[in-house]
Design an enzyme around this catalytic site. Structure first.
Site, PDB file in Angstrom:
ATOM      1  N   GLU A 249       0.826  -1.202   0.000  1.00  0.00           N
ATOM      2  CA  GLU A 249       0.000   0.000   0.000  1.00  0.00           C
ATOM      3  C   GLU A 249       0.868   1.263   0.000  1.00  0.00           C
ATOM      4  O   GLU A 249       0.501   2.286  -0.582  1.00  0.00           O
ATOM      5  CB  GLU A 249      -0.930  -0.005   1.223  1.00  0.00           C
TER       6      GLU A 249
ATOM      7  N   THR B 237      -5.403   6.585  -5.874  1.00  0.00           N
ATOM      8  CA  THR B 237      -5.469   6.847  -4.449  1.00  0.00           C
ATOM      9  C   THR B 237      -4.636   8.060  -4.059  1.00  0.00           C
ATOM     10  O   THR B 237      -5.056   8.878  -3.227  1.00  0.00           O
ATOM     11  CB  THR B 237      -4.997   5.608  -3.654  1.00  0.00           C
TER      12      THR B 237
END
Length: 274
Positions: free
Chosen positions: A96, A149
């Site tokens: 991530e 994101t």
């Protein structure tokens, strides 16, 4: 995802289908997540990773988390489980970090543990599992556009008013209570985001209309999935979920926008071997 041991003492990504992703280990979320695991163990064991992407990148439904969590789970199994599922979260978070610039557990924790997860703390890392009442159904609508994101995080305000924070904390506490008591009405009243949703929703086509349609069709609540553009409607039971799904299709049929729809129960067990 398919993971095999090799005799080369080398970590390799040998095949990727379903998406245009880097094959280099240090540029792929699955690669960096597994590297973190192997470095912690001091292991020289080699692995070949094949990735078959079923979740679109930039969809807001955990594409990078699926690869990161799936890879460390598979490698851990092939090494006879030196780490628990909770311990694997730390390694998956490295994927991530590569994908979004932030080592967060929002998606990898529930992917590995199943159900709902509450991230109480990052330093030290503490993840709490929450119950998932049996009648919860999620209707996820993915507009066929991509929102990275990193970009979605960039527009979020870094400071919020005390009043907004208090309201958000109250909703979170009430939602957790509702999960433990299976109070579906309280779940619906608690699904209200006054901080992030007003900003991110402007990036999502027809957001306000979709929200109204979902609530009018009986959804308990409505919100943005991850960083968007996917949105979700939480429903009680299959009948309500089908009403919402059909309502989305009716609303979008004459709109110039492609979309995908998913209806699902809550996966209570997390990642599994097929």
């Amino acid at each position: 995802m398919l993971v095999k041991k090799n005799d080369l003492n080398e970590l390799r990504i040998t095949k990727i289908t379903g998406a245009d992703l880097p094959m280099e280990i240090d540029k792929n979320v699955a690669g960096v997540a597994v590297l973190a695991l192997l470095e912690r163990l001091g292991s020289k064991q080699g692995f070949d990773i094949e990735i078959d992407k079923k979740i679109r990148s930039g969809s807001g439904i955990g594409s990078s988390a699926a690869s990161s969590a799936g890879a460390v789970y598979a490698v851990n199994k092939l090494l006879d489980d030196p780490f628990t599922s909770k311990e694997l979260i730390e390694f998956a978070m490295q994927g991530e970090l590569l994908a979004s610039g932030n080592a967060h557990a929002d998606n990898v924790a529930p992917a590995l543990l199943g159900g709902f997860s509450l991230v109480r703390s990052y330093d030290p890392l503490e993840i709490l599992g929450l119950p998932a009442p049996s009648e919860i159904r999620m209707v996820v609508l993915h507009p066929m556009i991509e929102i990275k994101t990193r970009d979605s995080r960039a527009i979020i305000k870094q400071n919020v008013t005390l009043a907004s924070a208090i309201a958000q904390w109250g909703n979170l506490g009430a939602f957790v209570s509702a999960l433990y008591t299976s109070d579906y009405e309280l779940m619906g009243r608690s699904l209200h985001d006054a901080i992030v949703e007003p900003v991110r929703s402007i990036l999502i086509p027809y957001f306000d209309d979709l929200k109204k349609h979902a609530l009018d069709k009986g959804a308990l609540g409505f919100g943005i999935s991850g960083s968007g553009p996917s949105v979700f409607a939480m429903c009680k039971g299959d009948t309500a979920a089908e009403e919402v799904r059909s309502g989305f299709i009716t609303f979008l049929k004459d709109k110039d926008m492609g979309f995908e729809l998913h209806v699902s129960e809550i996966n209570k067990s997390g990642i599994r071997i097929l």
